[in-house]
Design a protein around this motif. Structure first.
Motif, mmCIF file in Angstrom:
data_model
loop_
_atom_site.group_PDB
_atom_site.id
_atom_site.type_symbol
_atom_site.label_atom_id
_atom_site.label_comp_id
_atom_site.label_asym_id
_atom_site.label_seq_id
_atom_site.Cartn_x
_atom_site.Cartn_y
_atom_site.Cartn_z
ATOM 1 N N MET A 1 14.669 -4.814 6.508
ATOM 2 C CA MET A 1 13.428 -4.189 6.712
ATOM 3 C C MET A 1 13.240 -4.582 8.282
ATOM 4 O O MET A 1 13.469 -5.860 8.696
ATOM 5 C CB MET A 1 12.440 -4.791 5.956
ATOM 6 C CG MET A 1 10.923 -4.346 6.231
ATOM 7 S SD MET A 1 9.638 -5.118 4.844
ATOM 8 C CE MET A 1 9.792 -3.704 3.701
ATOM 9 N N GLY A 2 12.544 -3.630 9.046
ATOM 10 C CA GLY A 2 12.379 -3.853 10.285
ATOM 11 C C GLY A 2 11.135 -4.814 10.387
ATOM 12 O O GLY A 2 10.294 -5.160 9.696
ATOM 13 N N PRO A 3 11.051 -5.485 11.720
ATOM 14 C CA PRO A 3 10.253 -6.639 12.082
ATOM 15 C C PRO A 3 8.663 -6.192 11.878
ATOM 16 O O PRO A 3 7.806 -6.934 11.724
ATOM 17 C CB PRO A 3 10.403 -7.146 13.466
ATOM 18 C CG PRO A 3 11.680 -6.211 14.006
ATOM 19 C CD PRO A 3 12.097 -5.184 12.790
ATOM 20 N N ILE A 4 8.542 -4.886 12.182
ATOM 21 C CA ILE A 4 7.040 -4.229 12.291
ATOM 22 C C ILE A 4 6.496 -4.159 10.728
ATOM 23 O O ILE A 4 5.465 -4.734 10.286
ATOM 24 C CB ILE A 4 6.922 -3.005 13.053
ATOM 25 C CG1 ILE A 4 6.975 -3.309 14.463
ATOM 26 C CG2 ILE A 4 5.488 -2.379 12.905
ATOM 27 C CD1 ILE A 4 7.225 -1.951 15.578
ATOM 28 N N LYS A 5 7.439 -3.757 9.919
ATOM 29 C CA LYS A 5 6.960 -3.478 8.472
ATOM 30 C C LYS A 5 7.099 -4.841 7.717
ATOM 31 O O LYS A 5 5.977 -5.101 7.256
ATOM 32 C CB LYS A 5 8.258 -2.650 7.844
ATOM 33 C CG LYS A 5 8.120 -1.159 8.053
ATOM 34 C CD LYS A 5 9.179 -0.425 7.237
ATOM 35 C CE LYS A 5 9.091 0.929 7.511
ATOM 36 N NZ LYS A 5 10.124 1.728 7.029
ATOM 37 N N LEU A 6 7.809 -5.710 8.029
ATOM 38 C CA LEU A 6 7.800 -7.292 7.792
ATOM 39 C C LEU A 6 6.501 -7.953 7.973
ATOM 40 O O LEU A 6 5.672 -8.593 7.396
ATOM 41 C CB LEU A 6 8.566 -8.132 8.343
ATOM 42 C CG LEU A 6 9.037 -9.263 7.624
ATOM 43 C CD1 LEU A 6 9.275 -9.263 6.068
ATOM 44 C CD2 LEU A 6 10.462 -10.176 7.775
#
Length: 197
Positions: A1-6
């Motif tokens: 999962m991408g850092p922004i979604k995380l």
């Protein structure tokens, strides 16, 4: 999962954790009254341990559903320092402010919906000793809980329920001595939520 979604997941789960965990004292009091054990000295400790166990288990499932989201910045930092997980400095730089925003939002939300007669039960941690003693106590207790959590999660039992029970017992065992210094505040989000709100 991408850092922004995380980071968004972190903000959501931290919001929910702060909102719910602010009611643990009230919930413990209601349970003790309902089953008639409020006069037994050890009952509140057992009840709060069980409450923490249940909610940490539920929030672990929610965190997994959100792709590894976490409500505790100390946990993120310690796992990053231990080389566990996929976090980078960029993802950590996004996750910490998101958790802080979630904590503040949760604190503001619980203060809005809690009836006035119970608001005294959701107050945040407060320094009960001089600043230096409080800082040393928080530092030592945070070091101990971080070490114990890493030990349980990385070297502990494989059974998720038993692992969560050990985490709940360790949390209560570490918070109890700290209550005389700063209250139950080993999670930085717990400190921040009331300072800003």
């Amino acid at each position: 999962m991408g850092p922004i979604k995380l980071a968004i997941g972190d903000m959501l789960i931290t919001f929910m954790w702060v909102f719910i965990s602010s009611t643990f004292g009230l919930l413990s009091s209601f349970i003790a009254s309902a089953i008639g054990v409020q006069t037994i000295a050890w009952a509140p400790i057992v009840i709060i341990t069980f409450i923490i166990f249940v909610f940490v288990f539920i929030f672990t499932l929610i965190g997994e559903f959100l792709g590894g989201a976490s409500f505790n910045p100390t946990g993120n930092a310690s796992f990053y320092a231990a080389g566990v997980g996929d976090d980078s400095l960029i993802s950590m730089a996004l996750r910490f402010p998101a958790q802080a925003a979630g904590a503040v939002g949760g604190a503001l939300a619980i203060m809005e919906v809690m009836p006035d007669k119970y608001k005294h039960m959701i107050e945040g941690p407060a320094l009960k000793v001089d600043t230096h003693t409080g800082a040393i106590a928080e530092g030592v207790l945070t070091l101990v809980i971080t070490f114990v959590v890493l030990l349980i999660l990385l070297r502990g039992p494989q059974n998720a329920i038993f692992k969560t029970w050990l985490l709940a017992v360790a949390t209560v065992a570490i918070i109890m001595p700290g209550a005389a210094y700063t209250g139950p505040s080993l999670n930085p989000a717990n400190h921040l939520k009331y300072a800003v709100a």
